[in-house]
Design an enzyme around this catalytic site. Structure first.
Site, PDB file in Angstrom:
ATOM      1  N   GLY A 175       0.846  -1.209   0.000  1.00 49.30           N
ATOM      2  CA  GLY A 175       0.000   0.000   0.000  1.00 49.30           C
ATOM      3  C   GLY A 175       0.873   1.246   0.000  1.00 49.30           C
ATOM      4  O   GLY A 175       1.764   1.361   0.832  1.00 49.30           O
ATOM      5  N   ARG A 191       1.416  -5.147  -5.009  1.00 51.95           N
ATOM      6  CA  ARG A 191       1.728  -6.337  -4.217  1.00 51.95           C
ATOM      7  C   ARG A 191       2.166  -7.395  -5.233  1.00 51.95           C
ATOM      8  O   ARG A 191       1.744  -7.346  -6.392  1.00 51.95           O
ATOM      9  CB  ARG A 191       0.507  -6.784  -3.431  1.00 51.95           C
ATOM     10  CG  ARG A 191      -0.053  -5.631  -2.572  1.00 51.95           C
ATOM     11  CD  ARG A 191      -1.152  -6.068  -1.633  1.00 51.95           C
ATOM     12  NE  ARG A 191      -1.956  -4.937  -1.198  1.00 51.95           N
ATOM     13  CZ  ARG A 191      -1.616  -4.093  -0.238  1.00 51.95           C
ATOM     14  NH1 ARG A 191      -0.474  -4.240   0.402  1.00 51.95           N
ATOM     15  NH2 ARG A 191      -2.396  -3.083   0.100  1.00 51.95           N
ATOM     16  N   ASP A 219       5.134  -4.562   6.287  1.00 50.20           N
ATOM     17  CA  ASP A 219       5.652  -5.868   6.717  1.00 50.20           C
ATOM     18  C   ASP A 219       5.667  -6.910   5.601  1.00 50.20           C
ATOM     19  O   ASP A 219       6.609  -7.696   5.504  1.00 50.20           O
ATOM     20  CB  ASP A 219       4.920  -6.372   7.973  1.00 50.20           C
ATOM     21  CG  ASP A 219       3.430  -6.567   7.754  1.00 50.20           C
ATOM     22  OD1 ASP A 219       2.908  -6.060   6.733  1.00 50.20           O
ATOM     23  OD2 ASP A 219       2.793  -7.209   8.586  1.00 50.20           O
ATOM     24  N   THR A 256       4.277   2.866   5.442  1.00 47.45           N
ATOM     25  CA  THR A 256       2.912   2.327   5.447  1.00 47.45           C
ATOM     26  C   THR A 256       2.054   3.209   6.343  1.00 47.45           C
ATOM     27  O   THR A 256       2.523   3.650   7.401  1.00 47.45           O
ATOM     28  CB  THR A 256       2.852   0.869   5.961  1.00 47.45           C
ATOM     29  OG1 THR A 256       1.491   0.547   6.299  1.00 47.45           O
ATOM     30  CG2 THR A 256       3.699   0.630   7.204  1.00 47.45           C
ATOM     31  N   ASP A 261      -0.219   2.175   8.091  1.00 45.87           N
ATOM     32  CA  ASP A 261      -0.739   1.372   9.208  1.00 45.87           C
ATOM     33  C   ASP A 261       0.049   1.544  10.508  1.00 45.87           C
ATOM     34  O   ASP A 261      -0.473   1.239  11.587  1.00 45.87           O
ATOM     35  CB  ASP A 261      -0.768  -0.116   8.831  1.00 45.87           C
ATOM     36  CG  ASP A 261      -1.644  -0.391   7.617  1.00 45.87           C
ATOM     37  OD1 ASP A 261      -2.537   0.428   7.347  1.00 45.87           O
ATOM     38  OD2 ASP A 261      -1.424  -1.410   6.944  1.00 45.87           O
ATOM     39  N   ASP A 285       2.289  -0.216  11.806  1.00 43.33           N
ATOM     40  CA  ASP A 285       2.258  -1.462  12.588  1.00 43.33           C
ATOM     41  C   ASP A 285       3.603  -2.182  12.666  1.00 43.33           C
ATOM     42  O   ASP A 285       3.668  -3.332  13.087  1.00 43.33           O
ATOM     43  CB  ASP A 285       1.185  -2.406  12.010  1.00 43.33           C
ATOM     44  CG  ASP A 285       1.385  -2.673  10.525  1.00 43.33           C
ATOM     45  OD1 ASP A 285       2.259  -2.030   9.910  1.00 43.33           O
ATOM     46  OD2 ASP A 285       0.662  -3.521   9.969  1.00 43.33           O
ATOM     47  N   ARG A 336      -5.513  -2.205   8.357  1.00 49.25           N
ATOM     48  CA  ARG A 336      -5.436  -3.666   8.177  1.00 49.25           C
ATOM     49  C   ARG A 336      -5.835  -4.383   9.467  1.00 49.25           C
ATOM     50  O   ARG A 336      -7.017  -4.399   9.781  1.00 49.25           O
ATOM     51  CB  ARG A 336      -4.031  -4.082   7.721  1.00 49.25           C
ATOM     52  CG  ARG A 336      -4.021  -5.431   7.041  1.00 49.25           C
ATOM     53  CD  ARG A 336      -2.668  -5.770   6.490  1.00 49.25           C
ATOM     54  NE  ARG A 336      -2.376  -5.018   5.297  1.00 49.25           N
ATOM     55  CZ  ARG A 336      -2.701  -5.425   4.056  1.00 49.25           C
ATOM     56  NH1 ARG A 336      -3.309  -6.566   3.887  1.00 49.25           N
ATOM     57  NH2 ARG A 336      -2.405  -4.706   3.014  1.00 49.25           N
TER      58      ARG A 336
HETATM   59  O1  F6P Z   1      -1.432  -1.414   4.265  1.00 50.27           O
HETATM   60  C1  F6P Z   1      -2.050  -0.250   3.842  1.00 50.27           C
HETATM   61  C2  F6P Z   1      -3.507  -0.482   3.566  1.00 50.27           C
HETATM   62  O2  F6P Z   1      -4.076   0.739   3.133  1.00 50.27           O
HETATM   63  C3  F6P Z   1      -4.291  -1.058   4.740  1.00 50.27           C
HETATM   64  O3  F6P Z   1      -4.624  -0.092   5.706  1.00 50.27           O
HETATM   65  C4  F6P Z   1      -5.475  -1.658   4.038  1.00 50.27           C
HETATM   66  O4  F6P Z   1      -6.020  -2.710   4.776  1.00 50.27           O
HETATM   67  C5  F6P Z   1      -4.881  -2.152   2.750  1.00 50.27           C
HETATM   68  O5  F6P Z   1      -3.684  -1.428   2.547  1.00 50.27           O
HETATM   69  C6  F6P Z   1      -5.784  -1.976   1.555  1.00 50.27           C
HETATM   70  O6  F6P Z   1      -5.170  -2.551   0.465  1.00 50.27           O
HETATM   71  P1  F6P Z   1      -5.691  -2.390  -1.023  1.00 50.27           P
HETATM   72  O7  F6P Z   1      -5.423  -0.988  -1.462  1.00 50.27           O
HETATM   73  O8  F6P Z   1      -4.916  -3.388  -1.795  1.00 50.27           O
HETATM   74  O9  F6P Z   1      -7.163  -2.663  -0.962  1.00 50.27           O
END
Ligand code: F6P
Length: 342
Positions: A14, A79, A110, A133, A135, A137, A179
């Site tokens: 992300g 990803r 992570d 990130t 998050d 985390d 997340r």
């Molecule tokens: O890790 C960052 C994040 O925005 C999280 O907060 C969220 O759960 C996820 O990525 C969403 O991913 P995507 O954009 O692939 O839906």
């Protein structure tokens, strides 16, 4: 000291506001040491699919001019499931060897750092993670690049929701990203004066029906005692079906009308706030310095305002927990609010 000549950099997972500031900082610091920086596009896909066109670029000072204030990432992000396979890892290692890369810097979270750890078995170069990130985390760093901007963006949005909620004396359920961590939810909830903060750290959906009834009772008591808005912030992935489902269930179980609002990807975009620009700049410089000093398999971190290095294994081993002080603060506010019924 090593004599590295070529660093590869990519942004993965992300995207987070401040990733561009980190790329800029790595390029500027590397320039100082006469090291070339090769940008790989689309996260690890740029390494795994290097044969396809336009996956790499030698990043010049000009390329990173005027990007410090821009959200997203000039290298794009993605990803990459192939990094979970042996053939993908071998392909990534092959690309790094054939491009004469001495060190790889990955800006991400992570999942991206797990990719680095897996790659370690297939490639001998130096590996550095820069925590990017929203998050927040990652264990070992007080803040990750992008978190503060995401929090501010969500606060701005909920302040606006509060105005309309107040006008209609409405109940809102606002779902926030993160997340499986509640860093965004707790920080935003407290900063917005949310009446309820529902996150992994203070709420479990075991005994869902009992929890639903408790929540309904608290909302009803608050609404009876004061005619005002009521905002519940909820962490994504906490309640099955999220904010929209919780709103439906409150209606069915207790005839409570709630408006659900999923803030979603708005939290990932926008110009990074000063704190993220500064953090990204410090971390980018520190990443290059660490490489020049011969370090590898580390994440650049910041603890108590000082840059430090954390073993990559440690950074991904556990999710960083939300400070207990924040969790307690919200509990105390709730208790005081209930007593005074203001
Ligand atoms: O890790 C960052 C994040 O925005 C999280 O907060 C969220 O759960 C996820 O990525 C969403 O991913 P995507 O954009 O692939 O839906």
């Amino acid at each position: 000291m090593t004599t590295i000549k070529r660093i590869a950099i990519l942004t993965s997972g992300g995207d987070a506001p401040g990733m561009n500031a980190a790329i800029r900082s790595v390029v500027l610091a590397a320039h100082h040491f006469h090291i070339d920086v090769i940008g790989f596009y689309h996260g690890y896909n740029g390494l795994v699919c290097a044969e396809s066109i336009n996956q790499t670029k030698l990043l010049t000072l000009n390329d990173v001019n005027n990007i410090i204030h821009r959200g997203g990432t000039i290298l794009k992000s993605a990803r990459c499931s192939q990094m979970l396979t042996e053939s993908g890892l071998k392909q990534a290692a092959h690309t790094l060897v054939s491009e004469n890369i001495d060190a790889l810097v990955v800006v991400g979270g992570d999942g991206s750092f797990n990719g680095l750890l897996a790659l370690k078995e297939y490639w001998q170069g130096q590996l550095i993670g820069v925590p990017g990130t929203i998050d927040n985390d990652l264990d070992g760093t007080d803040f990750t690049i992008g978190f503060t901007t995401a929090v501010n963006t969500a606060i701005e949005a909920i302040d606006k929701i509060r105005d309309t909620a107040d006008a209609f004396e409405r109940i809102f359920i606002v779902e926030l990203m993160g997340r499986h961590s509640g860093h965004i939810t707790f920080n935003v909830g407290i900063a917005c004066g949310a009446e309820q903060v529902l996150s992994f750290e203070n709420f479990s959906v075991e005994d869902k029906q009992i929890k639903l009834q408790q929540l309904a009772d608290e909302i009803k008591t608050a609404q009876e005692n004061r005619h005002s808005s009521y905002i519940i912030v909820i962490a994504e992935n906490l309640w099955p079906g999220g904010a929209i489902e919780l709103a439906k269930e409150l209606k069915q179980a207790a005839s409570i009308d709630c408006t659900a609002c999923v803030l979603g990807h708005i939290q990932r975009g926008g110009s990074p706030v000063a704190k993220d620009r500064l953090l990204a700049t410090k971390m980018g410089v520190a990443a290059v310095q660490a490489l020049v000093d011969g370090k590898s398999n580390i994440m650049i971190a910041e603890q108590n305002n000082a840059i430090s290095h954390i073993e990559l294994e440690q950074a991904v081993k556990h999710h960083k927990v939300v400070s207990q002080q924040l969790v307690d603060a919200q509990e105390n506010i709730l208790a005081l609010t209930a007593q005074n019924q203001y």
